[in-house]
Design a protein around this motif. Structure first.
Motif, PDB file in Angstrom:
ATOM      1  N   ASP A   1      53.609   3.733  -5.458  1.00 27.67           N
ATOM      2  CA  ASP A   1      53.934   5.158  -5.379  1.00 27.67           C
ATOM      3  C   ASP A   1      53.248   5.820  -4.192  1.00 27.67           C
ATOM      4  O   ASP A   1      52.135   5.453  -3.825  1.00 27.67           O
ATOM      5  CB  ASP A   1      53.510   5.868  -6.667  1.00 27.67           C
ATOM      6  CG  ASP A   1      54.315   5.409  -7.870  1.00 27.67           C
ATOM      7  OD1 ASP A   1      55.519   5.138  -7.711  1.00 27.67           O
ATOM      8  OD2 ASP A   1      53.732   5.321  -8.974  1.00 27.67           O
ATOM      9  N   PHE A   2      53.925   6.817  -3.621  1.00 30.51           N
ATOM     10  CA  PHE A   2      53.388   7.525  -2.465  1.00 30.51           C
ATOM     11  C   PHE A   2      53.748   9.003  -2.502  1.00 30.51           C
ATOM     12  O   PHE A   2      54.625   9.431  -3.259  1.00 30.51           O
ATOM     13  CB  PHE A   2      53.908   6.907  -1.158  1.00 30.51           C
ATOM     14  CG  PHE A   2      55.403   7.002  -1.001  1.00 30.51           C
ATOM     15  CD1 PHE A   2      56.017   8.181  -0.570  1.00 30.51           C
ATOM     16  CD2 PHE A   2      56.209   5.919  -1.299  1.00 30.51           C
ATOM     17  CE1 PHE A   2      57.395   8.267  -0.443  1.00 30.51           C
ATOM     18  CE2 PHE A   2      57.582   5.992  -1.164  1.00 30.51           C
ATOM     19  CZ  PHE A   2      58.179   7.178  -0.745  1.00 30.51           C
ATOM     20  N   ILE A   3      53.073   9.758  -1.651  1.00 31.92           N
ATOM     21  CA  ILE A   3      53.393  11.158  -1.368  1.00 31.92           C
ATOM     22  C   ILE A   3      53.878  11.197   0.073  1.00 31.92           C
ATOM     23  O   ILE A   3      53.291  10.570   0.953  1.00 31.92           O
ATOM     24  CB  ILE A   3      52.140  12.058  -1.490  1.00 31.92           C
ATOM     25  CG1 ILE A   3      51.602  12.059  -2.907  1.00 31.92           C
ATOM     26  CG2 ILE A   3      52.445  13.480  -1.025  1.00 31.92           C
ATOM     27  CD1 ILE A   3      50.242  12.737  -3.028  1.00 31.92           C
ATOM     28  N   LEU A   4      54.950  11.937   0.320  1.00 31.14           N
ATOM     29  CA  LEU A   4      55.490  12.129   1.661  1.00 31.14           C
ATOM     30  C   LEU A   4      55.414  13.621   1.968  1.00 31.14           C
ATOM     31  O   LEU A   4      55.956  14.435   1.234  1.00 31.14           O
ATOM     32  CB  LEU A   4      56.947  11.659   1.718  1.00 31.14           C
ATOM     33  CG  LEU A   4      57.719  11.982   2.996  1.00 31.14           C
ATOM     34  CD1 LEU A   4      57.225  11.108   4.142  1.00 31.14           C
ATOM     35  CD2 LEU A   4      59.204  11.786   2.783  1.00 31.14           C
ATOM     36  N   SER A   5      54.696  13.974   3.020  1.00 27.98           N
ATOM     37  CA  SER A   5      54.572  15.386   3.399  1.00 27.98           C
ATOM     38  C   SER A   5      55.130  15.589   4.794  1.00 27.98           C
ATOM     39  O   SER A   5      54.965  14.741   5.662  1.00 27.98           O
ATOM     40  CB  SER A   5      53.107  15.822   3.390  1.00 27.98           C
ATOM     41  OG  SER A   5      52.614  15.845   2.072  1.00 27.98           O
ATOM     42  N   GLY A   6      55.776  16.715   4.992  1.00 25.53           N
ATOM     43  CA  GLY A   6      56.312  17.004   6.314  1.00 25.53           C
ATOM     44  C   GLY A   6      57.050  18.324   6.337  1.00 25.53           C
ATOM     45  O   GLY A   6      56.986  19.114   5.390  1.00 25.53           O
ATOM     46  N   TYR A   7      57.753  18.533   7.423  1.00 25.92           N
ATOM     47  CA  TYR A   7      58.493  19.768   7.651  1.00 25.92           C
ATOM     48  C   TYR A   7      59.960  19.438   7.882  1.00 25.92           C
ATOM     49  O   TYR A   7      60.400  19.315   9.028  1.00 25.92           O
ATOM     50  CB  TYR A   7      57.908  20.526   8.840  1.00 25.92           C
ATOM     51  CG  TYR A   7      56.483  20.943   8.603  1.00 25.92           C
ATOM     52  CD1 TYR A   7      56.205  22.148   7.984  1.00 25.92           C
ATOM     53  CD2 TYR A   7      55.426  20.118   8.971  1.00 25.92           C
ATOM     54  CE1 TYR A   7      54.893  22.535   7.746  1.00 25.92           C
ATOM     55  CE2 TYR A   7      54.113  20.497   8.728  1.00 25.92           C
ATOM     56  CZ  TYR A   7      53.854  21.703   8.118  1.00 25.92           C
ATOM     57  OH  TYR A   7      52.566  22.078   7.874  1.00 25.92           O
ATOM     58  N   PRO A   8      60.741  19.270   6.780  1.00 25.79           N
ATOM     59  CA  PRO A   8      62.150  18.943   6.982  1.00 25.79           C
ATOM     60  C   PRO A   8      62.874  20.061   7.720  1.00 25.79           C
ATOM     61  O   PRO A   8      62.530  21.226   7.579  1.00 25.79           O
ATOM     62  CB  PRO A   8      62.678  18.785   5.559  1.00 25.79           C
ATOM     63  CG  PRO A   8      61.738  19.557   4.704  1.00 25.79           C
ATOM     64  CD  PRO A   8      60.409  19.473   5.390  1.00 25.79           C
ATOM     65  N   PHE A   9      63.819  19.684   8.520  1.00 27.71           N
ATOM     66  CA  PHE A   9      64.631  20.594   9.317  1.00 27.71           C
ATOM     67  C   PHE A   9      63.822  21.316  10.388  1.00 27.71           C
ATOM     68  O   PHE A   9      64.208  22.373  10.871  1.00 27.71           O
ATOM     69  CB  PHE A   9      65.403  21.579   8.432  1.00 27.71           C
ATOM     70  CG  PHE A   9      66.236  20.893   7.388  1.00 27.71           C
ATOM     71  CD1 PHE A   9      67.263  20.033   7.753  1.00 27.71           C
ATOM     72  CD2 PHE A   9      65.967  21.064   6.040  1.00 27.71           C
ATOM     73  CE1 PHE A   9      68.016  19.373   6.779  1.00 27.71           C
ATOM     74  CE2 PHE A   9      66.716  20.406   5.075  1.00 27.71           C
ATOM     75  CZ  PHE A   9      67.743  19.563   5.439  1.00 27.71           C
TER      76      PHE A   9
ATOM     77  N   ALA B   1      56.498  25.966   6.013  1.00 25.12           N
ATOM     78  CA  ALA B   1      56.577  25.549   4.615  1.00 25.12           C
ATOM     79  C   ALA B   1      56.486  24.032   4.503  1.00 25.12           C
ATOM     80  O   ALA B   1      57.497  23.335   4.561  1.00 25.12           O
ATOM     81  CB  ALA B   1      57.875  26.053   3.998  1.00 25.12           C
ATOM     82  N   LEU B   2      55.274  23.526   4.353  1.00 28.71           N
ATOM     83  CA  LEU B   2      55.074  22.090   4.182  1.00 28.71           C
ATOM     84  C   LEU B   2      55.789  21.636   2.919  1.00 28.71           C
ATOM     85  O   LEU B   2      55.645  22.236   1.859  1.00 28.71           O
ATOM     86  CB  LEU B   2      53.578  21.766   4.077  1.00 28.71           C
ATOM     87  CG  LEU B   2      53.218  20.304   3.859  1.00 28.71           C
ATOM     88  CD1 LEU B   2      53.592  19.484   5.085  1.00 28.71           C
ATOM     89  CD2 LEU B   2      51.740  20.168   3.559  1.00 28.71           C
TER      90      LEU B   2
ATOM     91  N   LYS C   1      64.322  14.379   4.403  1.00 27.36           N
ATOM     92  CA  LYS C   1      65.399  15.091   5.082  1.00 27.36           C
ATOM     93  C   LYS C   1      65.271  14.943   6.589  1.00 27.36           C
ATOM     94  O   LYS C   1      64.237  14.528   7.100  1.00 27.36           O
ATOM     95  CB  LYS C   1      65.365  16.586   4.725  1.00 27.36           C
ATOM     96  CG  LYS C   1      65.488  16.885   3.255  1.00 27.36           C
ATOM     97  CD  LYS C   1      66.872  16.544   2.757  1.00 27.36           C
ATOM     98  CE  LYS C   1      67.032  16.955   1.306  1.00 27.36           C
ATOM     99  NZ  LYS C   1      68.198  16.381   0.697  1.00 27.36           N
ATOM    100  N   SER C   2      66.323  15.344   7.294  1.00 26.21           N
ATOM    101  CA  SER C   2      66.279  15.376   8.746  1.00 26.21           C
ATOM    102  C   SER C   2      65.079  16.218   9.175  1.00 26.21           C
ATOM    103  O   SER C   2      64.841  17.291   8.632  1.00 26.21           O
ATOM    104  CB  SER C   2      67.572  16.000   9.276  1.00 26.21           C
ATOM    105  OG  SER C   2      67.537  16.112  10.662  1.00 26.21           O
ATOM    106  N   GLY C   3      64.309  15.722  10.099  1.00 28.25           N
ATOM    107  CA  GLY C   3      63.092  16.418  10.529  1.00 28.25           C
ATOM    108  C   GLY C   3      61.835  15.849   9.896  1.00 28.25           C
ATOM    109  O   GLY C   3      60.728  16.102  10.356  1.00 28.25           O
ATOM    110  N   ASN C   4      61.975  15.063   8.808  1.00 27.55           N
ATOM    111  CA  ASN C   4      60.818  14.429   8.181  1.00 27.55           C
ATOM    112  C   ASN C   4      60.387  13.160   8.919  1.00 27.55           C
ATOM    113  O   ASN C   4      59.326  12.613   8.637  1.00 27.55           O
ATOM    114  CB  ASN C   4      61.103  14.038   6.734  1.00 27.55           C
ATOM    115  CG  ASN C   4      60.796  15.121   5.740  1.00 27.55           C
ATOM    116  OD1 ASN C   4      61.621  15.446   4.909  1.00 27.55           O
ATOM    117  ND2 ASN C   4      59.617  15.699   5.809  1.00 27.55           N
ATOM    118  N   SER C   5      61.185  12.664   9.844  1.00 30.31           N
ATOM    119  CA  SER C   5      60.809  11.454  10.571  1.00 30.31           C
ATOM    120  C   SER C   5      59.445  11.645  11.218  1.00 30.31           C
ATOM    121  O   SER C   5      59.163  12.689  11.785  1.00 30.31           O
ATOM    122  CB  SER C   5      61.841  11.137  11.660  1.00 30.31           C
ATOM    123  OG  SER C   5      63.079  10.848  11.080  1.00 30.31           O
TER     124      SER C   5
END
Length: 125
Positions: free
Chosen positions: A29-37, A44-45, A74-78
């Protein structure tokens, strides 16, 4: 991936990277953090959870190891870090998704690159 040198950075928060020999397990299990779009959500993290859905052995078109993940991205989370619940370390970087069109249905699988490629790229000869 990049390495940044910050002067006077003693008070900067950071994420701990897993070692280059860290084993990633199917079902972890993991947590993925980022700024989609991107700019649309820059203030808004977004944080999602998921798990590794494939084990070792998968390679991309450049013959570099990847893992399929079960989790929303989502797109932008890369480029977003995947942080393991097991030890709190970054175990990989989201690289995006692979899509397949099956008649009227489009299937998508999100993928990550293991953090060992960071160590290999920047610290191995």
């Amino acid at each position: 991936m990049a390495i940044l040198h910050l002067e006077n950075s003693s008070n900067c928060p950071y994420l701990k990277l897993a070692s280059g020999d860290r084993v990633i397990r199917k079902g972890e299990d993991f947590i993925l953090s980022g700024y989609p779009f991107g700019k649309t959500t820059k203030d808004a993290l977004s944080t999602n959870t998921g798990s590794i859905s494939s084990g070792e052995g998968l390679k991309d078109s450049k013959n570099i190891e990847v893992y399929n993940i079960e989790g929303e991205a989502k797109s932008g989370n890369s480029g977003s870090p995947l942080i393991s619940f097991v030890d709190g370390c970054v175990i990989g970087i989201l690289i995006g998704s692979t899509t397949m069109n099956l008649s009227k249905l489009t299937e998508e699988i999100n993928r990550m690159r293991p953090i060992r490629y960071f160590w290999k790229e920047f610290f191995e000869d």
